[in-house]
Motif scaffolding. Structure first.
Motif, PDB file in Angstrom:
ATOM      1  N   PHE A 154       0.649  -1.256  -0.005  1.00 19.33           N
ATOM      2  CA  PHE A 154       0.037  -0.101   0.068  1.00 19.33           C
ATOM      3  C   PHE A 154       0.908   1.235  -0.050  1.00 19.33           C
ATOM      4  O   PHE A 154       0.658   2.295  -0.074  1.00 19.33           O
ATOM      5  CB  PHE A 154      -0.925  -0.061   1.324  1.00 19.33           C
ATOM      6  N   ASP A 155       2.069   1.181   0.463  1.00 19.38           N
ATOM      7  CA  ASP A 155       3.038   2.201   0.140  1.00 19.38           C
ATOM      8  C   ASP A 155       2.906   3.030  -0.989  1.00 19.38           C
ATOM      9  O   ASP A 155       3.288   2.609  -1.918  1.00 19.38           O
ATOM     10  CB  ASP A 155       4.454   1.773   0.650  1.00 19.38           C
ATOM     11  N   GLY A 156       2.662   4.429  -0.987  1.00 23.83           N
ATOM     12  CA  GLY A 156       2.827   5.299  -2.215  1.00 23.83           C
ATOM     13  C   GLY A 156       1.721   5.266  -3.064  1.00 23.83           C
ATOM     14  O   GLY A 156       1.331   6.042  -3.869  1.00 23.83           O
ATOM     15  N   LEU A 157       0.700   4.569  -2.431  1.00 24.05           N
ATOM     16  CA  LEU A 157      -0.733   4.588  -3.211  1.00 24.05           C
ATOM     17  C   LEU A 157      -1.859   5.408  -2.620  1.00 24.05           C
ATOM     18  O   LEU A 157      -1.725   5.807  -1.365  1.00 24.05           O
ATOM     19  CB  LEU A 157      -1.423   3.193  -3.199  1.00 24.05           C
ATOM     20  N   ASP A 158      -2.520   6.164  -3.229  1.00 25.10           N
ATOM     21  CA  ASP A 158      -3.398   7.243  -3.001  1.00 25.10           C
ATOM     22  C   ASP A 158      -4.783   6.427  -2.372  1.00 25.10           C
ATOM     23  O   ASP A 158      -4.879   5.154  -2.729  1.00 25.10           O
ATOM     24  CB  ASP A 158      -3.889   8.304  -4.037  1.00 25.10           C
ATOM     25  N   PRO A 159      -5.370   7.013  -1.675  1.00 24.51           N
ATOM     26  CA  PRO A 159      -6.646   6.459  -0.956  1.00 24.51           C
ATOM     27  C   PRO A 159      -7.561   5.703  -1.849  1.00 24.51           C
ATOM     28  O   PRO A 159      -8.167   4.623  -1.558  1.00 24.51           O
ATOM     29  CB  PRO A 159      -7.632   7.662  -0.357  1.00 24.51           C
ATOM     30  N   VAL A 160      -7.877   6.355  -3.093  1.00 22.44           N
ATOM     31  CA  VAL A 160      -8.703   5.535  -3.980  1.00 22.44           C
ATOM     32  C   VAL A 160      -8.091   4.438  -4.471  1.00 22.44           C
ATOM     33  O   VAL A 160      -8.734   3.365  -4.721  1.00 22.44           O
ATOM     34  CB  VAL A 160      -8.871   6.690  -5.217  1.00 22.44           C
ATOM     35  N   VAL A 161      -6.795   4.552  -4.881  1.00 18.30           N
ATOM     36  CA  VAL A 161      -6.056   3.049  -5.276  1.00 18.30           C
ATOM     37  C   VAL A 161      -6.057   1.915  -4.214  1.00 18.30           C
ATOM     38  O   VAL A 161      -6.257   0.999  -4.347  1.00 18.30           O
ATOM     39  CB  VAL A 161      -4.958   3.616  -6.078  1.00 18.30           C
ATOM     40  N   ARG A 162      -5.821   2.562  -2.932  1.00 15.63           N
ATOM     41  CA  ARG A 162      -5.961   1.574  -1.932  1.00 15.63           C
ATOM     42  C   ARG A 162      -6.919   0.871  -1.905  1.00 15.63           C
ATOM     43  O   ARG A 162      -6.944  -0.218  -1.586  1.00 15.63           O
ATOM     44  CB  ARG A 162      -5.315   2.191  -0.630  1.00 15.63           C
ATOM     45  N   GLN A 163      -8.356   1.471  -1.864  1.00 13.40           N
ATOM     46  CA  GLN A 163      -9.481   0.846  -1.586  1.00 13.40           C
ATOM     47  C   GLN A 163      -9.898  -0.091  -3.084  1.00 13.40           C
ATOM     48  O   GLN A 163     -10.376  -1.167  -2.928  1.00 13.40           O
ATOM     49  CB  GLN A 163     -10.759   1.953  -1.813  1.00 13.40           C
ATOM     50  N   LEU A 164      -9.377   0.339  -4.230  1.00 12.29           N
ATOM     51  CA  LEU A 164      -9.178  -0.614  -5.069  1.00 12.29           C
ATOM     52  C   LEU A 164      -8.575  -1.705  -5.098  1.00 12.29           C
ATOM     53  O   LEU A 164      -9.094  -2.988  -5.329  1.00 12.29           O
ATOM     54  CB  LEU A 164      -8.633   0.079  -6.602  1.00 12.29           C
ATOM     55  N   VAL A 165      -7.489  -1.499  -4.672  1.00 15.88           N
ATOM     56  CA  VAL A 165      -6.509  -2.918  -4.285  1.00 15.88           C
ATOM     57  C   VAL A 165      -7.210  -3.809  -3.318  1.00 15.88           C
ATOM     58  O   VAL A 165      -6.994  -5.115  -3.375  1.00 15.88           O
ATOM     59  CB  VAL A 165      -5.071  -2.503  -3.836  1.00 15.88           C
ATOM     60  N   LYS A 166      -7.553  -3.155  -2.357  1.00 14.65           N
ATOM     61  CA  LYS A 166      -8.110  -4.070  -1.124  1.00 14.65           C
ATOM     62  C   LYS A 166      -9.347  -4.808  -1.809  1.00 14.65           C
ATOM     63  O   LYS A 166      -9.568  -5.973  -1.564  1.00 14.65           O
ATOM     64  CB  LYS A 166      -8.878  -3.228  -0.099  1.00 14.65           C
ATOM     65  N   GLY A 167     -10.115  -4.022  -2.673  1.00 15.25           N
ATOM     66  CA  GLY A 167     -11.394  -4.728  -3.204  1.00 15.25           C
ATOM     67  C   GLY A 167     -10.942  -6.007  -4.120  1.00 15.25           C
ATOM     68  O   GLY A 167     -11.674  -6.905  -4.340  1.00 15.25           O
ATOM     69  N   LEU A 168      -9.771  -5.433  -5.055  1.00 14.39           N
ATOM     70  CA  LEU A 168      -9.385  -6.745  -5.685  1.00 14.39           C
ATOM     71  C   LEU A 168      -8.737  -7.804  -4.830  1.00 14.39           C
ATOM     72  O   LEU A 168      -9.155  -8.980  -5.436  1.00 14.39           O
ATOM     73  CB  LEU A 168      -8.367  -6.114  -6.769  1.00 14.39           C
ATOM     74  N   PHE A 169      -8.083  -7.642  -4.089  1.00 12.30           N
ATOM     75  CA  PHE A 169      -7.611  -8.710  -3.064  1.00 12.30           C
ATOM     76  C   PHE A 169      -8.546  -9.490  -2.540  1.00 12.30           C
ATOM     77  O   PHE A 169      -8.652 -10.913  -2.657  1.00 12.30           O
ATOM     78  CB  PHE A 169      -6.623  -8.509  -2.061  1.00 12.30           C
ATOM     79  N   ILE A 170      -9.699  -8.882  -2.071  1.00 13.20           N
ATOM     80  CA  ILE A 170     -10.940  -9.660  -1.434  1.00 13.20           C
ATOM     81  C   ILE A 170     -11.400 -10.478  -2.520  1.00 13.20           C
ATOM     82  O   ILE A 170     -11.880 -11.595  -2.342  1.00 13.20           O
ATOM     83  CB  ILE A 170     -11.694  -8.722  -0.777  1.00 13.20           C
ATOM     84  N   SER A 171     -11.843  -9.676  -3.494  1.00 10.51           N
ATOM     85  CA  SER A 171     -12.488 -10.696  -4.865  1.00 10.51           C
ATOM     86  C   SER A 171     -11.611 -11.656  -5.149  1.00 10.51           C
ATOM     87  O   SER A 171     -12.291 -13.060  -5.457  1.00 10.51           O
ATOM     88  CB  SER A 171     -12.500  -9.667  -5.992  1.00 10.51           C
ATOM     89  N   GLU A 172     -10.402 -11.758  -5.283  1.00 10.24           N
ATOM     90  CA  GLU A 172      -9.491 -12.859  -5.651  1.00 10.24           C
ATOM     91  C   GLU A 172      -9.722 -14.123  -4.947  1.00 10.24           C
ATOM     92  O   GLU A 172      -9.697 -15.182  -4.981  1.00 10.24           O
ATOM     93  CB  GLU A 172      -8.177 -12.486  -6.247  1.00 10.24           C
ATOM     94  N   VAL A 173      -9.654 -13.600  -3.518  1.00 13.57           N
ATOM     95  CA  VAL A 173      -9.751 -14.614  -2.612  1.00 13.57           C
ATOM     96  C   VAL A 173     -11.247 -15.357  -2.550  1.00 13.57           C
ATOM     97  O   VAL A 173     -11.166 -16.607  -2.485  1.00 13.57           O
ATOM     98  CB  VAL A 173      -9.481 -14.015  -0.884  1.00 13.57           C
ATOM     99  N   ALA A 174     -12.010 -14.603  -2.730  1.00 12.98           N
ATOM    100  CA  ALA A 174     -13.407 -15.147  -2.702  1.00 12.98           C
ATOM    101  C   ALA A 174     -13.732 -16.162  -3.824  1.00 12.98           C
ATOM    102  O   ALA A 174     -14.381 -17.105  -3.921  1.00 12.98           O
ATOM    103  CB  ALA A 174     -14.593 -13.901  -2.831  1.00 12.98           C
TER     104      ALA A 174
END
Length: 300
Positions: A154-174
């Motif tokens: 998450f280092d260096g990512l803006d808040p919008v991209v951080r939310q995108l990355v979290k959603g992507l990770f959760i989606s891949e796990v699910a």
């Protein structure tokens, strides 16, 4: 799915990890938190097979990781400082990885890259740190790994991209039952993403529990008494993590069940009992203060 047994790893005769044991269930998002220099990056390098442990075993899917091409083929690793070929574009790196990994999907690459505000046909050498990290995340997801290891992603990512990355990770796990192990100093992000937390301290994992269990095991209260009670007697009845007295008000953090703590408070006829929320960051700070950690050395 991922296990470490009595791991020991050192440099120049000094151990960074010693007698470390951890267990990561398949399909979970496991967060490693710890102070600067605790060994988080070293642990991820061992789990990825980059480093060979001096002693003990690091296993994925029941097999040792080091020099195991089958296991490494199941794993993607986003390092704190991702490596790219000089003058390569993101798409050129994708084509290279497509030849290296049987699981890599160019279709997945195109779909994932379209979610991010980066130009995959521009040279990575001209990207900012945050853009390079986004590229690393896109390439790692396109590899379609069973295990994803992330060091400060998450280092260096803006808040919008951080939310995108979290959603992507959760989606891949699910969707694919992917397993993620992630280290970060951003405990607010970890709290909202991880289901299990391992606290790395003094060269080993000292706590390994679900986020829910960790938060349920510690509570913070503001309790008012008039007249003030015998504070030492109260401390004998509770597992006190920290206590500050401000006039007739006690600000107190305790371990244990909330109902037990509140029953003990009620025995002394308080004017007010107010439970205040504790974040994962609050709990980490409390735990480290108990262990005598100097917080001038950490950025949370």
């Amino acid at each position: 799915m991922i296990e470490a047994h009595e791991l020991r790893k050192g440099y120049d005769g000094e151990y960074v990890l010693e007698n470390l044991t951890m267990h990561v269930k398949k399909g979970s998002i496991y967060g490693i938190i710890g102070s600067n220099g605790a060994g988080k990056s070293t642990l991820l390098n061992v789990l990825s097979g980059v480093f060979k442990p001096d002693y003990g075993r690091a296993e994925i899917d029941g097999e040792e990781v080091f020099e195991n091409n089958r296991v490494k083929g199941l794993t993607a690793y986003i390092t704190d400082d991702p490596f790219y070929f000089n003058s390569a574009t993101v798409r050129e790196m994708a084509r290279f990885l497509n030849k290296m990994y049987d699981s890599f999907s160019m279709e997945k690459f195109e779909k994932t890259a379209a979610l991010f505000p980066i130009d995959v046909d521009k040279k990575l050498s001209g990207f900012s740190k945050g853009m390079k990290r986004q590229a690393a995340i896109v390439l790692a997801i396109a590899q379609m790994p069973e295990v994803l290891l992330c060091d400060e992603c998450f280092d260096g990512l803006d808040p919008v991209v951080r939310q995108l990355v979290k959603g992507l990770f959760i989606s891949e796990v699910a969707e694919r039952d992917m397993t993620i192990v992630i280290s970060s100093h951003n405990l607010r992000e970890m709290e909202s993403l991880c289901d299990t937390i391992g606290i790395l301290h003094e060269k080993k994992i000292v706590t390994e529990r679900s986020v829910g269990d960790i938060k349920d095991s510690m509570h913070r209260y503001s309790v008012a008494y008039k007249p003030m009670i015998d504070v030492e007697l109260l401390k004998q009845k509770l597992d006190v993590v920290s206590l500050k007295q401000r006039g007739n008000i006690l600000e107190i953090v305790v371990r244990g069940a909330a109902e037990d703590a509140e029953r003990i408070f009620e025995e002394q006829n308080p004017i007010l009992i107010d439970e205040m929320p504790l974040t994962l960051e609050d709990i980490f700070i409390c735990e480290m203060e108990v262990k005598g950690y100097d917080f001038s050395k950490i950025l949370l």
